[in-house]
Design a protein around this motif. Structure first.
Motif, PDB file in Angstrom:
ATOM      1  N   LEU A   1      20.036  -4.010  -4.654  1.00  0.00           N
ATOM      2  CA  LEU A   1      19.069  -2.953  -4.372  1.00  0.00           C
ATOM      3  C   LEU A   1      17.670  -3.436  -4.014  1.00  0.00           C
ATOM      4  O   LEU A   1      17.217  -4.477  -4.479  1.00  0.00           O
ATOM      5  N   GLN A   2      17.012  -2.625  -3.181  1.00  0.00           N
ATOM      6  CA  GLN A   2      15.595  -2.782  -2.876  1.00  0.00           C
ATOM      7  C   GLN A   2      14.961  -1.397  -2.953  1.00  0.00           C
ATOM      8  O   GLN A   2      15.572  -0.397  -2.564  1.00  0.00           O
ATOM      9  N   VAL A   3      13.735  -1.322  -3.442  1.00  0.00           N
ATOM     10  CA  VAL A   3      12.990  -0.069  -3.430  1.00  0.00           C
ATOM     11  C   VAL A   3      11.780  -0.238  -2.524  1.00  0.00           C
ATOM     12  O   VAL A   3      11.053  -1.221  -2.614  1.00  0.00           O
ATOM     13  N   LYS A   4      11.611   0.708  -1.636  1.00  0.00           N
ATOM     14  CA  LYS A   4      10.490   0.693  -0.693  1.00  0.00           C
ATOM     15  C   LYS A   4       9.621   1.924  -0.950  1.00  0.00           C
ATOM     16  O   LYS A   4      10.132   3.010  -1.222  1.00  0.00           O
ATOM     17  N   ARG A   5       8.321   1.741  -0.862  1.00  0.00           N
ATOM     18  CA  ARG A   5       7.407   2.873  -0.970  1.00  0.00           C
ATOM     19  C   ARG A   5       7.140   3.401   0.443  1.00  0.00           C
ATOM     20  O   ARG A   5       6.643   2.691   1.309  1.00  0.00           O
TER      21      ARG A   5
ATOM     22  N   PHE B   1      11.208  -5.075  -5.257  1.00  0.00           N
ATOM     23  CA  PHE B   1      10.181  -4.199  -4.680  1.00  0.00           C
ATOM     24  C   PHE B   1       9.898  -4.724  -3.271  1.00  0.00           C
ATOM     25  O   PHE B   1       8.977  -5.507  -3.041  1.00  0.00           O
ATOM     26  N   ASP B   2      10.704  -4.272  -2.324  1.00  0.00           N
ATOM     27  CA  ASP B   2      10.761  -4.865  -0.998  1.00  0.00           C
ATOM     28  C   ASP B   2       9.648  -4.332  -0.088  1.00  0.00           C
ATOM     29  O   ASP B   2       9.493  -3.120   0.078  1.00  0.00           O
ATOM     30  N   GLY B   3       8.894  -5.258   0.507  1.00  0.00           N
ATOM     31  CA  GLY B   3       7.889  -4.880   1.491  1.00  0.00           C
ATOM     32  C   GLY B   3       6.660  -4.199   0.932  1.00  0.00           C
ATOM     33  O   GLY B   3       5.883  -3.603   1.682  1.00  0.00           O
ATOM     34  N   TRP B   4       6.452  -4.290  -0.371  1.00  0.00           N
ATOM     35  CA  TRP B   4       5.293  -3.620  -0.971  1.00  0.00           C
ATOM     36  C   TRP B   4       4.015  -4.399  -0.656  1.00  0.00           C
ATOM     37  O   TRP B   4       3.943  -5.615  -0.851  1.00  0.00           O
ATOM     38  N   THR B   5       3.006  -3.677  -0.206  1.00  0.00           N
ATOM     39  CA  THR B   5       1.701  -4.277   0.030  1.00  0.00           C
ATOM     40  C   THR B   5       0.851  -4.150  -1.244  1.00  0.00           C
ATOM     41  O   THR B   5       1.209  -3.420  -2.187  1.00  0.00           O
ATOM     42  N   TYR B   6      -0.253  -4.851  -1.233  1.00  0.00           N
ATOM     43  CA  TYR B   6      -1.171  -4.732  -2.375  1.00  0.00           C
ATOM     44  C   TYR B   6      -1.621  -3.289  -2.536  1.00  0.00           C
ATOM     45  O   TYR B   6      -1.742  -2.773  -3.659  1.00  0.00           O
ATOM     46  N   GLN B   7      -1.813  -2.598  -1.398  1.00  0.00           N
ATOM     47  CA  GLN B   7      -2.233  -1.198  -1.445  1.00  0.00           C
ATOM     48  C   GLN B   7      -1.154  -0.304  -2.041  1.00  0.00           C
ATOM     49  O   GLN B   7      -1.449   0.662  -2.752  1.00  0.00           O
ATOM     50  N   ASP B   8       0.124  -0.626  -1.773  1.00  0.00           N
ATOM     51  CA  ASP B   8       1.213   0.146  -2.375  1.00  0.00           C
ATOM     52  C   ASP B   8       1.164   0.057  -3.894  1.00  0.00           C
ATOM     53  O   ASP B   8       1.331   1.064  -4.601  1.00  0.00           O
ATOM     54  N   PHE B   9       0.966  -1.157  -4.396  1.00  0.00           N
ATOM     55  CA  PHE B   9       0.876  -1.323  -5.842  1.00  0.00           C
ATOM     56  C   PHE B   9      -0.351  -0.606  -6.395  1.00  0.00           C
ATOM     57  O   PHE B   9      -0.294   0.043  -7.449  1.00  0.00           O
TER      58      PHE B   9
END
Length: 391
Positions: free
Chosen positions: A111-115, A152-160
């Protein structure tokens, strides 16, 4: 099995193997071919004299396919044992069904979770979730739990930053994880996220993980956190996950999957999991042995091949490990200090994790009261599985 080659490129070996052989040479080579058993044994590897400091290549080749069929359902270790499975090799799935009673937790890396926006999360990889396989594993092993790994796939600092600053987003992620687990017959998750932020936003990340854990526990689901080694490999410096963070999360996490492997690199070839380093990683996290049963000590079933030319390492899997023993019939030497074997032969020098090295890991960590996690079940020879034990 873990193999670290530190000298010449294998290209030369391939060129030699491809050479044309005369009939006489072929007969000579056939006479020197190492035998392999294909039938099950009625004895475990300890009783066959294979867990020793001075194993012979011919004995390993002979016995590597032969496991004790009578012991496949017998447990010797009553703590938690976690095994990871990669979807690109079906052998790991077979191992989980065949030796499922040896494990309490199986984690397919599905699994991967994307925002995707405010309070919007997409879980990918669900197409790999094989419901028939899950049923088979649980049918054969009544107490086993299926806990897929989530990246947590492809998460940017802004997503976090966004999720850390919004209780609504944290709640939405928690609800989605619980819903998917119920729909897909999962028993929880393993989350790999800590290293993505380095040493930043630790307080916020701990808050997120605590909230996820509470929501999953309320639904009778597990949450396990992957953590990097507490001591940076090759140094005496603390890693990015230390006793401070461990003490805050230990009361709320079910377990921690500790990455005590991959100690060496192409730029710094050496041991795979040297004993002093592994021990230090555990002791730094929990010097008073309060939460040792929640630490799943990492043992990976693969190695790396490093050439003398400084090329990036490539994985050494079980089949290639056996081929190396067949082709080179190396001398196998035990290094007492690091508790690993290494191979000696003309073209290549290697490090390897043999049964004695695995057994040493189990025995030495009995003192530290940790449990275990195994990375890539598909890569170990079958003769090993009936013998996983501790306590």
């Amino acid at each position: 099995m873990r193999l670290l080659c530190t000298a010449l490129s294998l290209t030369l070996i391939y060129q030699l193997v491809d050479a044309t052989l005369s009939k006489t040479d072929a007969k000579k080579m056939a006479s020197k071919t190492l035998e392999e058993k294909i039938l099950h044994s009625d004895k475990i590897v300890q009783d066959r004299g294979l867990v020793v400091t001075d194993p012979k290549a011919k004995d390993i080749v002979l016995e590597h396919k032969s496991y004790c069929a009578k012991k496949t359902k017998e447990r010797h270790f009553w703590g938690d044992v976690l095994g990871y499975i990669t979807p690109w090799n079906n052998h790991g799935y077979d191992i989980a069904k065949m030796f499922g009673n040896k494990f309490t937790l199986i984690s397919p890396v599905w699994l991967q979770v994307k925002r995707k926006g405010k309070e919007m999360f997409q879980f990918t990889g669900l197409h790999d979730a094989d419901q028939d396989w899950i049923k088979d594993v649980k049918k054969n092993s009544k107490n086993i739990k299926i806990v897929p790994r989530i990246l947590f796939d492809g998460w940017t600092y802004q997503d976090f930053e966004s999720i850390f600053g919004s209780e609504d987003e944290i709640e939405e992620l928690s609800k989605t994880m619980v819903q998917i687990a119920k729909e897909e017959n999962f028993d929880g998750y393993i989350v790999e996220v800590w290293s993505q932020l380095g040493n930043q936003k630790q307080t916020e990340l701990i808050h997120l993980l605590t909230h996820l854990s509470e929501a999953l526990h309320e639904a009778q689901l597990k949450l396990i956190l992957v953590i990097p080694p507490a001591v940076t490999p090759g140094t005496n410096q603390l890693g990015m996950f230390t006793k401070k963070e461990f003490d805050q999360l230990a009361p709320v996490m079910d377990s921690f999957s500790l990455m005590t492997y991959d100690y060496s690199t192409p730029q710094r070839p050496g041991p795979n999991s040297p004993l002093p380093w592994v021990r230090a990683c555990v002791q730094v996290l929990d010097p008073e042995s309060k939460w040792r049963s929640k630490i799943l000590l990492g043992l990976n079933f693969y190695g790396m091949d490093y050439s003398a030319l400084g090329a990036s390492g490539e994985p050494i899997l079980g089949n290639r490990y056996i081929e190396t023993l067949k082709e080179n019939k190396p001398k196998i030497v035990w290094d007492e200090q690091i508790a690993e074997h290494y191979l000696e032969y003309k073209k290549i020098h290697s490090k390897n994790r043999f049964l004695k090295s695995l057994a040493s890991s189990f025995l030495r960590e009995k003192k530290h009261e940790t449990d275990f996690n195994f990375w890539k079940l598909k890569n170990l020879t079958k003769s090993t599985y009936p013998n996983v034990k501790k306590k």
